[in-house]
Structures are given as C-alpha cells and as structure tokens.
Design a protein around this motif. Structure first.
Motif, PDB file in Angstrom:
ATOM      1  N   VAL A 156      33.485  44.052  40.833  1.00  0.00           N
ATOM      2  CA  VAL A 156      33.653  43.480  39.492  1.00  0.00           C
ATOM      3  C   VAL A 156      32.600  44.012  38.522  1.00  0.00           C
ATOM      4  O   VAL A 156      32.811  43.978  37.307  1.00  0.00           O
ATOM      5  N   THR A 157      31.504  44.533  39.022  1.00  0.00           N
ATOM      6  CA  THR A 157      30.451  45.072  38.157  1.00  0.00           C
ATOM      7  C   THR A 157      30.788  46.466  37.636  1.00  0.00           C
ATOM      8  O   THR A 157      30.136  46.950  36.712  1.00  0.00           O
ATOM      9  N   ASP A 158      31.810  47.111  38.206  1.00  0.00           N
ATOM     10  CA  ASP A 158      32.228  48.421  37.704  1.00  0.00           C
ATOM     11  C   ASP A 158      33.004  48.236  36.410  1.00  0.00           C
ATOM     12  O   ASP A 158      33.691  47.235  36.209  1.00  0.00           O
ATOM     13  N   GLU A 159      32.900  49.229  35.528  1.00  0.00           N
ATOM     14  CA  GLU A 159      33.551  49.115  34.215  1.00  0.00           C
ATOM     15  C   GLU A 159      35.064  49.140  34.348  1.00  0.00           C
ATOM     16  O   GLU A 159      35.596  49.364  35.434  1.00  0.00           O
ATOM     17  N   GLN A 160      35.740  48.902  33.220  1.00  0.00           N
ATOM     18  CA  GLN A 160      37.196  48.790  33.229  1.00  0.00           C
ATOM     19  C   GLN A 160      37.903  49.933  32.526  1.00  0.00           C
ATOM     20  O   GLN A 160      39.116  50.050  32.628  1.00  0.00           O
ATOM     21  N   SER A 161      37.195  50.770  31.790  1.00  0.00           N
ATOM     22  CA  SER A 161      37.872  51.769  30.962  1.00  0.00           C
ATOM     23  C   SER A 161      38.152  53.059  31.735  1.00  0.00           C
ATOM     24  O   SER A 161      37.368  53.475  32.578  1.00  0.00           O
ATOM     25  N   LEU A 162      39.300  53.647  31.416  1.00  0.00           N
ATOM     26  CA  LEU A 162      39.694  54.932  31.985  1.00  0.00           C
ATOM     27  C   LEU A 162      40.100  55.867  30.856  1.00  0.00           C
ATOM     28  O   LEU A 162      40.752  55.441  29.906  1.00  0.00           O
ATOM     29  N   PRO A 163      39.750  57.145  30.969  1.00  0.00           N
ATOM     30  CA  PRO A 163      40.175  58.102  29.951  1.00  0.00           C
ATOM     31  C   PRO A 163      41.702  58.150  29.865  1.00  0.00           C
ATOM     32  O   PRO A 163      42.380  58.123  30.877  1.00  0.00           O
ATOM     33  N   ARG A 164      42.229  58.166  28.628  1.00  0.00           N
ATOM     34  CA  ARG A 164      43.662  58.295  28.338  1.00  0.00           C
ATOM     35  C   ARG A 164      44.472  57.036  28.608  1.00  0.00           C
ATOM     36  O   ARG A 164      45.688  57.038  28.478  1.00  0.00           O
ATOM     37  N   PHE A 165      43.816  55.946  28.981  1.00  0.00           N
ATOM     38  CA  PHE A 165      44.540  54.713  29.286  1.00  0.00           C
ATOM     39  C   PHE A 165      43.895  53.530  28.572  1.00  0.00           C
ATOM     40  O   PHE A 165      42.688  53.506  28.358  1.00  0.00           O
ATOM     41  N   SER A 166      44.713  52.556  28.196  1.00  0.00           N
ATOM     42  CA  SER A 166      44.231  51.300  27.619  1.00  0.00           C
ATOM     43  C   SER A 166      44.200  50.244  28.719  1.00  0.00           C
ATOM     44  O   SER A 166      45.154  50.135  29.508  1.00  0.00           O
ATOM     45  N   HIS A 167      43.130  49.468  28.737  1.00  0.00           N
ATOM     46  CA  HIS A 167      43.013  48.415  29.736  1.00  0.00           C
ATOM     47  C   HIS A 167      43.930  47.254  29.372  1.00  0.00           C
ATOM     48  O   HIS A 167      43.940  46.792  28.238  1.00  0.00           O
ATOM     49  N   VAL A 168      44.716  46.768  30.331  1.00  0.00           N
ATOM     50  CA  VAL A 168      45.666  45.687  30.111  1.00  0.00           C
ATOM     51  C   VAL A 168      45.187  44.388  30.752  1.00  0.00           C
ATOM     52  O   VAL A 168      45.202  43.333  30.131  1.00  0.00           O
ATOM     53  N   ARG A 169      44.760  44.473  32.006  1.00  0.00           N
ATOM     54  CA  ARG A 169      44.441  43.251  32.745  1.00  0.00           C
ATOM     55  C   ARG A 169      43.511  43.546  33.918  1.00  0.00           C
ATOM     56  O   ARG A 169      43.627  44.598  34.534  1.00  0.00           O
ATOM     57  N   ARG A 170      42.621  42.593  34.205  1.00  0.00           N
ATOM     58  CA  ARG A 170      41.762  42.675  35.383  1.00  0.00           C
ATOM     59  C   ARG A 170      41.934  41.398  36.198  1.00  0.00           C
ATOM     60  O   ARG A 170      41.978  40.307  35.649  1.00  0.00           O
ATOM     61  N   VAL A 171      42.052  41.558  37.513  1.00  0.00           N
ATOM     62  CA  VAL A 171      42.055  40.431  38.437  1.00  0.00           C
ATOM     63  C   VAL A 171      40.906  40.649  39.421  1.00  0.00           C
ATOM     64  O   VAL A 171      40.544  41.797  39.719  1.00  0.00           O
ATOM     65  N   THR A 172      40.314  39.542  39.883  1.00  0.00           N
ATOM     66  CA  THR A 172      39.152  39.648  40.765  1.00  0.00           C
ATOM     67  C   THR A 172      39.281  38.672  41.935  1.00  0.00           C
ATOM     68  O   THR A 172      39.968  37.651  41.842  1.00  0.00           O
ATOM     69  N   ARG A 173      38.586  39.005  43.012  1.00  0.00           N
ATOM     70  CA  ARG A 173      38.496  38.129  44.175  1.00  0.00           C
ATOM     71  C   ARG A 173      37.318  38.576  45.029  1.00  0.00           C
ATOM     72  O   ARG A 173      37.183  39.756  45.326  1.00  0.00           O
ATOM     73  N   ALA A 174      36.478  37.610  45.387  1.00  0.00           N
ATOM     74  CA  ALA A 174      35.371  37.840  46.322  1.00  0.00           C
ATOM     75  C   ALA A 174      34.472  39.007  45.896  1.00  0.00           C
ATOM     76  O   ALA A 174      34.002  39.764  46.742  1.00  0.00           O
ATOM     77  N   GLY A 175      34.264  39.177  44.587  1.00  0.00           N
ATOM     78  CA  GLY A 175      33.398  40.239  44.094  1.00  0.00           C
ATOM     79  C   GLY A 175      34.082  41.577  43.870  1.00  0.00           C
ATOM     80  O   GLY A 175      33.470  42.519  43.387  1.00  0.00           O
TER      81      GLY A 175
END
Length: 184
Positions: A156-175
């Motif tokens: 979960v500490t890693d970023e969410q952005s990717l080149p050429r893509f828009s972030h839509v949703r993040r889900v997490t569990r147990a870190g």
C-alpha cells in the motif's frame, strides 16, 4: 513430509469464484478455479491475487493479457468470467507449464506463451493483468496496449500512478494493494 506442504494451500471465496487446490472440493454454488501451483507462483490465497480478482469482477469481459502468469490463476479467472481471447505470458518455463496444465484442468482456453513482457512485444488486450512487483509494473506500463490495467504484487505504500494510464480505483488488504487503471 511429502504432502505436508499441501496444508499451506487453502481455498478462498471471492465473489462468485472459489479458488483452491485440487485436494479440496469447491462448493456447488461457486465458479471453481482449481489451481495446482506445481513449481510456479500462485495459488489464489495471497492477498494480491484476491485483490486483482476483486477488481476483475467489476470489469466487462473482453480480451485479456496476463503478464507474469505464474500458475495461471488470474488468466483462468478471467477465462471463467467470460474474457476471450486470453493470453498468458511468463518468462519462466515452469510457470508456462503450470499455466497450461491448470488451463486444461479447468476446461478453459488460454494462449500460454513463454515470453518476457519487459523485453518482448506485449499482445494487445482490453484488459492487462500484472500481479508482479511495483518496479516491474512501472516498467511494463508503457509497453501495454490495453484499455484497462489491473495491477498488484506490491504494498500500500507504493504509489498509484502509471505512465499513459489514469488511476481509477485502489483496493487493499493486509498491507497489500491492487489498482485499476484506464488508458488515457
């Protein structure tokens, strides 16, 4: 001791899917995904796999490419959910062998290829799945020709952005985290 390792592999239920090893019986009301990991990574029990499945359940079926398929669990899941065609890539021959065997055992058609997605051309698909490390996902993203990317294999500490893509949703569990991205 030969069979003791089996005690570490337990089935899981994710929405309508049951993901588990062949020595457990799926419930009658589930879509079974039976995975014998062999010498490849992936039984479905790890949070990153479950998080990817959670995101995949919300997508409309289309073509799919699994980059770093391991045992084939995610490629089989998308095939069972109606995605087609499904292509599974891995640079490890044991993973390719395990994915082919698991696809046959699950009665799904998957085009399994020995390929390094970070060095070779990645086939196009409506959805690309990558349950690998965050640095590998970042290196892979510019090479993907997909409308959506479901990625995991990182914290979960890693970023969410990717080149050429828009972030839509993040889900997490147990870190652990998984993300859904859409092509810009």
């Amino acid at each position: 001791w030969r069979d003791r390792w089996k005690s570490f592999h337990h089935p899981v239920r994710i929405g309508p899917l049951w993901v588990g090893p062949p020595w457990h019986d799926p419930p009658a009301d589930a879509i079974p995904v039976v995975i014998d990991p062999g010498r490849a990574f992936g039984t479905g029990a790890h949070p990153t796999t479950q998080l990817c499945i959670q995101l995949l359940l919300d997508l409309e079926p289309g073509s799919a490419v699994d980059c770093g398929c391991g045992s084939g669990v995610l490629a089989i899941v998308v095939a069972k959910l109606g995605f087609a065609p499904v292509i599974a890539l891995d640079s490890d021959a044991s993973a390719v062998e395990a994915t082919r065997a698991n696809a046959v055992a699950n009665g799904v058609e998957i085009d399994v290829r020995l390929a390094d997605a970070l060095a070779e051309r990645v086939p196009a698909g409506d959805v690309a799945v990558a349950n690998i490390t965050w640095p590998a996902v970042q290196a892979l993203a510019p090479r993907l020709r997909a409308r959506f990317v479901v990625s995991s294999g990182y914290l979960v500490t890693d970023e969410q952005s990717l080149p050429r893509f828009s972030h839509v949703r993040r889900v997490t569990r147990a870190g652990w985290a998984a993300d859904l991205h859409r092509a810009r």
